[in-house]
Design a protein around this motif. Structure first.
Motif, mmCIF file in Angstrom:
data_model
loop_
_atom_site.group_PDB
_atom_site.id
_atom_site.type_symbol
_atom_site.label_atom_id
_atom_site.label_comp_id
_atom_site.label_asym_id
_atom_site.label_seq_id
_atom_site.Cartn_x
_atom_site.Cartn_y
_atom_site.Cartn_z
ATOM 1 N N UNK A 119 -21.487 -11.243 3.917
ATOM 2 C CA UNK A 119 -20.324 -11.889 4.524
ATOM 3 C C UNK A 119 -19.062 -11.574 3.724
ATOM 4 N N UNK A 120 -19.161 -11.555 2.387
ATOM 5 C CA UNK A 120 -17.994 -11.240 1.559
ATOM 6 C C UNK A 120 -17.522 -9.809 1.811
ATOM 7 N N UNK A 121 -18.473 -8.879 1.909
ATOM 8 C CA UNK A 121 -18.096 -7.483 2.184
ATOM 9 C C UNK A 121 -17.433 -7.375 3.551
ATOM 10 N N UNK A 122 -17.967 -8.093 4.533
ATOM 11 C CA UNK A 122 -17.381 -8.061 5.875
ATOM 12 C C UNK A 122 -15.928 -8.511 5.840
ATOM 13 N N UNK A 123 -15.660 -9.580 5.129
ATOM 14 C CA UNK A 123 -14.286 -10.081 5.031
ATOM 15 C C UNK A 123 -13.380 -9.073 4.339
ATOM 16 N N UNK A 124 -13.890 -8.409 3.314
ATOM 17 C CA UNK A 124 -13.093 -7.415 2.598
ATOM 18 C C UNK A 124 -12.785 -6.211 3.480
ATOM 19 N N UNK A 125 -13.775 -5.776 4.268
ATOM 20 C CA UNK A 125 -13.556 -4.646 5.171
ATOM 21 C C UNK A 125 -12.451 -4.978 6.174
ATOM 22 N N UNK A 126 -12.489 -6.171 6.736
ATOM 23 C CA UNK A 126 -11.460 -6.545 7.710
ATOM 24 C C UNK A 126 -10.095 -6.722 7.052
ATOM 25 N N UNK A 127 -10.074 -7.166 5.808
ATOM 26 C CA UNK A 127 -8.797 -7.290 5.102
ATOM 27 C C UNK A 127 -8.156 -5.910 4.927
ATOM 28 N N UNK A 136 -10.119 7.705 7.246
ATOM 29 C CA UNK A 136 -10.291 6.414 6.581
ATOM 30 C C UNK A 136 -10.771 5.349 7.568
ATOM 31 N N UNK A 137 -10.128 5.306 8.738
ATOM 32 C CA UNK A 137 -10.513 4.310 9.742
ATOM 33 C C UNK A 137 -11.915 4.574 10.282
ATOM 34 N N UNK A 138 -12.254 5.842 10.446
ATOM 35 C CA UNK A 138 -13.592 6.176 10.945
ATOM 36 C C UNK A 138 -14.661 5.640 9.998
ATOM 37 N N UNK A 139 -14.444 5.797 8.699
ATOM 38 C CA UNK A 139 -15.402 5.285 7.718
ATOM 39 C C UNK A 139 -15.460 3.760 7.746
ATOM 40 N N UNK A 140 -14.291 3.123 7.798
ATOM 41 C CA UNK A 140 -14.264 1.665 7.831
ATOM 42 C C UNK A 140 -14.920 1.118 9.095
ATOM 43 N N UNK A 141 -14.672 1.777 10.218
ATOM 44 C CA UNK A 141 -15.201 1.279 11.490
ATOM 45 C C UNK A 141 -16.703 1.524 11.586
ATOM 46 N N UNK A 142 -17.191 2.574 10.927
ATOM 47 C CA UNK A 142 -18.640 2.757 10.848
ATOM 48 C C UNK A 142 -19.271 1.569 10.120
ATOM 49 N N UNK A 143 -18.628 1.125 9.057
ATOM 50 C CA UNK A 143 -19.126 -0.048 8.345
ATOM 51 C C UNK A 143 -18.993 -1.301 9.208
#
Length: 221
Positions: free
Chosen positions: A72-80, A147-154
């Motif tokens: 959950x913490x990683x998810x919040x960081x990715x969206x930030x 950059x966005x492609x990598x983030x959106x894969x996550x």
């Protein structure tokens, strides 16, 4: 089956993860992958290492490779991080939008709507994420698109684990509102809508959902 290269293996596994065919926690057995792709385990190992660098899988000593299970913490960081990037991307897009780029975004929206109506979960997942990458591509900013492609894969893993199914239709309509503001060249509104959209997606995540499971052989068939 023709022998695959490391890059082809990485691409195939990435697509399987992004399209929700390979689910969080799935074990990625080297020999099964080698047999499936018609390659040596060395090439498979190289591909798995690359995917671990992108945080799509985790490598565990003596246990092997598994599709990542973001916390959950990683998810919040990715969206930030996404909000930081995409708010400024939206601001820049307004300033350089053309009839051609807006038409391309509307065409993408039409595909999103079709996938949502048909309840095509893999298709809508990919298209909803690709909307954001498409904006960067239409700005001719390859670095931002990558950059966005990598983030959106996550994010694909994150939404699979934590998002409710009804949120997809909401995301599609929010994309439509963003495009409308872009076409009107209303920078303030477009930026606000993008920020709110990403906040809504994050708010739709239910971090107490049970972890889904899947079989490697089914996901790659």
């Amino acid at each position: 089956m023709e022998t695959s290269s490391t890059a082809q293996i990485v691409d195939a596994l990435t697509r399987a993860i992004v399209e929700h065919r390979l689910r969080p926690g799935t074990k990625l057995a080297e020999q099964k992958l080698a047999d499936h792709f018609g390659v040596s385990r060395t090439l498979v190992r190289q591909a798995l290492f690359q995917l671990s660098q992108n945080r799509l899988i985790r490598l565990e000593p003596a246990r092997g490779a598994f599709v990542a299970t973001p916390s959950a913490d990683e998810a919040r960081q990715v969206f930030a991080v996404r909000r930081m990037l995409e708010v400024e991307m939206t601001r820049a897009f307004v300033r350089q939008a053309t009839p051609a780029t807006l038409r391309a975004l509307r065409e993408h929206l039409a595909q999103e709507r079709q996938a949502v109506l048909q309840q095509d979960v893999p298709g809508r997942t990919e298209l909803l994420g690709d909307f954001h990458v498409r904006m960067a591509e239409l700005m001719d900013n390859r670095v931002l698109a990558d950059l966005l492609r990598d983030l959106i894969s996550r994010c694909a893993l994150i939404t699979l684990m934590y998002q409710s199914s009804e949120a997809a239709a909401d995301s599609c309509e929010e994309h439509a509102a963003i495009v409308k503001a872009l076409a009107a060249r209303d920078e303030a509104l477009a930026v606000r809508l993008m920020d709110e959209h990403l906040q809504h997606v994050e708010a739709s995540l239910a971090f107490d959902r049970p972890l889904p499971a899947n079989e490697l052989s089914l996901a790659l068939s």
